[in-house]
Design an enzyme around this catalytic site. Structure first.
Site, PDB file in Angstrom:
ATOM      1  N   SER A  13       0.863  -1.184   0.000  1.00 48.93           N
ATOM      2  CA  SER A  13       0.000   0.000   0.000  1.00 48.93           C
ATOM      3  C   SER A  13       0.901   1.237   0.000  1.00 48.93           C
ATOM      4  CB  SER A  13      -0.916  -0.013   1.220  1.00 48.93           C
ATOM      5  OG  SER A  13      -0.139  -0.064   2.385  1.00 48.93           O
ATOM      6  N   ILE A  19      -2.550   9.402  -6.139  1.00 48.72           N
ATOM      7  CA  ILE A  19      -1.951  10.485  -6.939  1.00 48.72           C
ATOM      8  C   ILE A  19      -1.895  10.047  -8.403  1.00 48.72           C
ATOM      9  CG2 ILE A  19       0.119  11.898  -7.279  1.00 48.72           C
ATOM     10  CD1 ILE A  19      -0.786  12.559  -4.588  1.00 48.72           C
ATOM     11  N   GLU A 141     -10.798   3.967  -8.350  1.00 50.46           N
ATOM     12  CA  GLU A 141      -9.629   3.434  -7.640  1.00 50.46           C
ATOM     13  C   GLU A 141     -10.096   2.442  -6.580  1.00 50.46           C
ATOM     14  OE1 GLU A 141      -7.290   6.406  -5.542  1.00 50.46           O
ATOM     15  OE2 GLU A 141      -6.182   4.861  -4.471  1.00 50.46           O
ATOM     16  N   PRO A 191       7.541  -9.557  -7.271  1.00 50.01           N
ATOM     17  CA  PRO A 191       6.300  -9.211  -6.561  1.00 50.01           C
ATOM     18  C   PRO A 191       5.206  -8.729  -7.520  1.00 50.01           C
ATOM     19  CG  PRO A 191       8.206  -8.270  -5.437  1.00 50.01           C
ATOM     20  CD  PRO A 191       8.702  -8.818  -6.743  1.00 50.01           C
ATOM     21  N   CYS A 382     -10.750  25.956  12.042  1.00 51.42           N
ATOM     22  CA  CYS A 382     -11.711  25.214  12.848  1.00 51.42           C
ATOM     23  C   CYS A 382     -11.257  25.180  14.317  1.00 51.42           C
ATOM     24  CB  CYS A 382     -11.929  23.821  12.254  1.00 51.42           C
ATOM     25  SG  CYS A 382     -13.499  23.126  12.757  1.00 51.42           S
ATOM     26  N   LEU A 383     -10.635  24.098  14.765  1.00 57.23           N
ATOM     27  CA  LEU A 383     -10.123  24.070  16.138  1.00 57.23           C
ATOM     28  C   LEU A 383      -9.153  25.236  16.352  1.00 57.23           C
ATOM     29  CD1 LEU A 383      -9.845  22.596  18.873  1.00 57.23           C
ATOM     30  CD2 LEU A 383      -7.945  21.341  17.885  1.00 57.23           C
ATOM     31  N   HIS A 508     -13.103  24.881   6.904  1.00 56.82           N
ATOM     32  CA  HIS A 508     -11.837  24.306   6.429  1.00 56.82           C
ATOM     33  C   HIS A 508     -11.503  24.814   5.024  1.00 56.82           C
ATOM     34  CE1 HIS A 508     -11.155  21.423   9.690  1.00 56.82           C
ATOM     35  NE2 HIS A 508     -12.474  21.393   9.772  1.00 56.82           N
ATOM     36  N   GLU A 510      -8.771  24.847   3.567  1.00 49.89           N
ATOM     37  CA  GLU A 510      -7.726  24.046   2.905  1.00 49.89           C
ATOM     38  C   GLU A 510      -8.287  23.144   1.813  1.00 49.89           C
ATOM     39  OE1 GLU A 510      -8.690  23.775   6.084  1.00 49.89           O
ATOM     40  OE2 GLU A 510      -8.571  21.738   6.868  1.00 49.89           O
TER      41      GLU A 510
END
Ligand code: GLN
Length: 547
Positions: A13, A19, A141, A191, A382-383, A508, A510
């Site tokens: 993983s 991406i 995905e 692999p 936020c926080l 948020h 972002e």
């Protein structure tokens, strides 16, 4: 009828499958094809909203209020789109839906099985996204790695799709890792062969294999994978590790992936790829720039993925100002133990992002105090806004007691308290104030100046809010409510009058930042930070994650 591209992962993983999928979206969109994306998460949680950031990394929030996998953030940033709840499907959602149908009696007389009931429910989610998004290409995905027990129903569902809608409409892409052996100085393909065998065992023959590697991939390795995995040589695409994730669309395009997909799926409407803007972005990213030191004060800093979108938004804003983001990860619990000056002295700006629970809160309050008293630009998310209000209230009321009832239910000064609509809520999953809400900006404020608009919509994920009982007291002392809900009831943005740039929001921002369109609040935060000269600035502290 849309075309579907299913992407699976092999070997390990975290090979960068998300991406890679996002980058495939970029190169298809650059051909004027409409694209939508979906992430299938095999875990049994209904969504990641109840998981610790240490388990899962950031929880990305869509504008319609779904709590989702952080890969959706990459899809949005790379494809420059806004996704919905339809773009994240978990096993938890699938099984809940199937069991609800069974209880309702939809399958009366039948035995409910993984095949066909669970797989049909999964395929319905593919079709739902296709119908609602109306995209020409649907990228899907499959989370996890081929061979995982809980991923089997998803793999079976994607296998059936080729039969259901025809060979020409479905493509299977396998993203794998080629490990490097230092002793023999070679990349190993075994692999990958095993994971492709595992896929074939369940009836999926990949059409394209994307090989991740930390080292250049020799032609002989491509030949070998082509031969053993039965994939044309030109469909074995090397993807070496690069310094910026934004380079990946260019690498995949140069390797011929875009044309290959167009040919294999017969996407006749595809135009010639135009990645000129993307290329320009990457060139600017690779040009050396003067650094801007930003301290990110949080309690999940050991896992930088917890702040994925925050870090990206800071990068976008730094690039806008032709600066290189130098992120100083500061653990808020370390601030509780050590002095602020030793950890924050080189910071030209301080950001306190979102979070839950009392651990590390006092360290964040110290960071807000440091920013306020030393006139260091501060952005609270936020926080981070709640912390700024707590710190300011302690200063104004000359008491250490002001707090959020999340951290001190008996505080005499509950400056942050539960939203009224949250008071009756007991269940934890999906019950916060989530997704887009409008926010009216105060003319002349720093926030209004940043946005250049009077009404904005931003994504939320919280239960607590500014307590209006303290509005007047704090306003008189210099707290400005520069963003309110249109009915005036909720404080959405606040800033300090007597400070160069101390601005915080209950939402948020972002999530809305894009590489070529930084979020206005992040942009102006970095703009203010780059003007700050720190006396005795120290070389940046090592990444917390690398300690
Ligand atoms: N814990 C706070 C609340 O629920 C802040 C949440 C956040 O930062 N996302 O209101």
């Amino acid at each position: 009828m849309p075309k579907y591209i299913f992407v699976t992962g092999g070997v390990v993983s975290s090979v960068g499958k998300g991406i890679t999928v996002a980058s495939m979206g970029t190169i298809l969109k650059s051909r004027e094809l409409s694209v939508s994306v979906q992430k299938l998460d095999p875990y049994l949680n209904v969504d990641p909203g109840t998981m610790s950031p240490y388990q899962h990394g950031e929880v990305f929030v869509t504008q319609d209020g779904a709590e989702t996998d952080l890969d959706l953030g990459n899809y949005e940033r790379f494809i420059n789109t806004e996704l919905t709840a339809d773009s994240n499907v978990t096993s938890g959602q699938i099984y809940s839906a199937v069991i609800a149908k069974e209880r309702r009696g939809d399958f009366l007389g039948g035995t409910i099985q993984v095949v066909p009931h669970v797989t049909t429910e999964i395929k319905d989610r593919f079709k739902r996204l296709a119908q609602r998004s109306k995209a020409e290409v649907i990228l899907i995905e499959v989370g996890g790695t081929v061979g995982d027990i809980e991923g089997q129903p998803f793999l079976e569902a994607i296998r059936q799709m080729r039969n259901d809608i025809g060979r020409d409409n479905v493509l299977y892409v396998h993203v794998t890792l080629l490990p490097y052996l230092h002793s023999t100085q070679e990349l190993k393909t075994k692999p990958t062969q095993h994971s492709v065998n595992e896929l074939r065992r369940i009836g999926i023959q990949p059409d394209i294999i994307i090989c991740r590697s930390d080292f250049p991939i020799p032609e002989s390795i491509r030949d070998k994978i082509s031969l053993f995995c039965d994939v044309e040589r030109q469909a074995v695409i090397p993807l070496p590790t690069v310094s910026s994730i934004y380079e990946i669309p260019l690498i995949l395009e140069e390797a011929g992936l875009g044309q290959l997909i167009v040919d294999k799926l017969g996407l006749r409407k595809a135009k010639k790829a135009d990645l000129s803007q993307w290329r320009e972005l990457v060139e600017r990213l690779k040009t050396p720039r003067e650094p801007v030191n930003i301290a990110l004060v949080g309690k999940y800093v050991e896992l930088s993925d917890s702040y994925f979108s925050v870090r990206e938004a800071l990068c976008h804003a730094a690039l806008y100002h032709d600066r290189e983001l130098n992120l100083i990860w500061v653990h808020s619990e370390d601030l509780e133990k050590d002095g602020t000056d030793s950890l924050l002295r080189s910071a030209q700006g301080i950001i306190v992002p979102g979070g839950f629970g009392i651990r590390g809160i006092e360290g964040m309050v110290k960071a807000a105090n440091y920013a306020r008293t030393n006139e260091i630009p501060y952005l609270g998310l936020c926080l981070g806004m709640q912390v700024m209000v707590i710190e300011f209230a302690r200063h104004v009321l000359k008491s250490p007691k002001p707090n959020s009832t999340e951290f001190d239910p008996n505080t005499p000064y509950p400056v942050i308290d539960l939203l009224p609509e949250q008071k009756k809520v007991k269940a934890k999953g999906g019950t916060m104030r989530l997704g887009n809400y409008p926010c009216q900006l105060l003319p002349g404020s720093r926030a209004a100046k940043a946005y250049g608009q009077s009404l904005v919509y931003e994504r939320h994920r919280h239960r607590f809010e500014f307590n209006n009982e303290f509005r007047d007291t704090l306003e008189k002392a210099g707290l400005v409510y520069s963003g309110l809900s249109p009915d005036g009831r909720l404080v959405e943005i606040c800033e300090l009058a007597n400070h160069p740039w101390m601005v915080s929001c209950q939402f948020h921002p972002e999530f809305g930042s894009r590489p070529s369109r930084p979020h206005p609040l992040f942009r102006d935060f970095i703009g203010a930070a780059k003007e700050v000269l720190r006396e005795g600035a120290q070389p940046p502290l090592p990444l917390a994650a690398e300690k």
